[in-house]
Design a protein around this motif. Sequence first.
Motif: not given
Length: 240
Positions: A136-152
Amino acid sequence: MGAERRDTGAKGGDDVVALLWRGATPVRRGPRPRFSIDGIVTAATTIADARGLDAVTMQSVAESLGTTKMALYRYVPGRVELDALMLDTALGTPPPAAAGSPWHVALTDWARSVHARALARPWSVELAQRPHVPGPVELAWFESGLAALAGLPLTGAEKLDTLALLVGHVMSLVRQQPAGASPEADLAARLAPVLAERAGEYPHSLAAFTGASSGARDDALRFGVARVVAGVAALADERG
C-alpha cells in the motif's frame, strides 16, 4: 542469510500479498500477542539502518526483540515476507504535492522525494530492484506520481514507463552515492592521474571528467530528471 526461505513461489507470493494488504488486525480472544508485525518490521529496519541489509536475518531480528526466530514465524512466515514488509515501509508515505503545481514541477518534486528517501535508506534500493508485489505505501508513491501525469495525453503504460525511467535513474544514483558523496566528483578524482598521463588516448573522457569534478552534487539527479521530463513534455506537445 543461511537457509532462510527466499523462494517466490505461489504460496510465498500469497503470503506476501496477505501481509502487505492485511489492513486492521481482527480482535481475537485469548492472550494478547507478544509481538506485532509492525514491531517486527521496525526492528528489522533498525538493523538495516545501522548495519546494512546483509545484517538482517530472522535470527538477528529475533535477538533484537529478545525472542527466538521460531517465535517470529507466527507473525512473518519467512525472509521473503519480511523483505516485502521492510520495502513497503522504507520510504515512508509520499509528501503531498504542492497545490496548483504544474505537472512538470510536481513530477520533478516527486522524483527528488524518491531520491531523498532512498538515499536515507540505501538498503531499500536492493529490495526495490527485485521482482516484487507493491504494498500500500509503495502504491501510494505510484499514485502520487501518476497524479502528476494525469492531465497529459499519455497512455497508462506510458505513464508507468515514465515513472519507471525516473525511479531507475534515481535508484542507480543512490547505489553509487553514499550519503554526502558526489559519485561523479569522486570518480573524476580517482581517474585524474590516469587521464592526465594518457590524455592523448582518452581526450573526450578527460574533458568530461574534468567538467564533472567541478559539478554540483546533484547534477546527475537534476540532469537526468530534467531530460525525462523534457521528453514527456515534447511528446505531450506533439500529441496536442
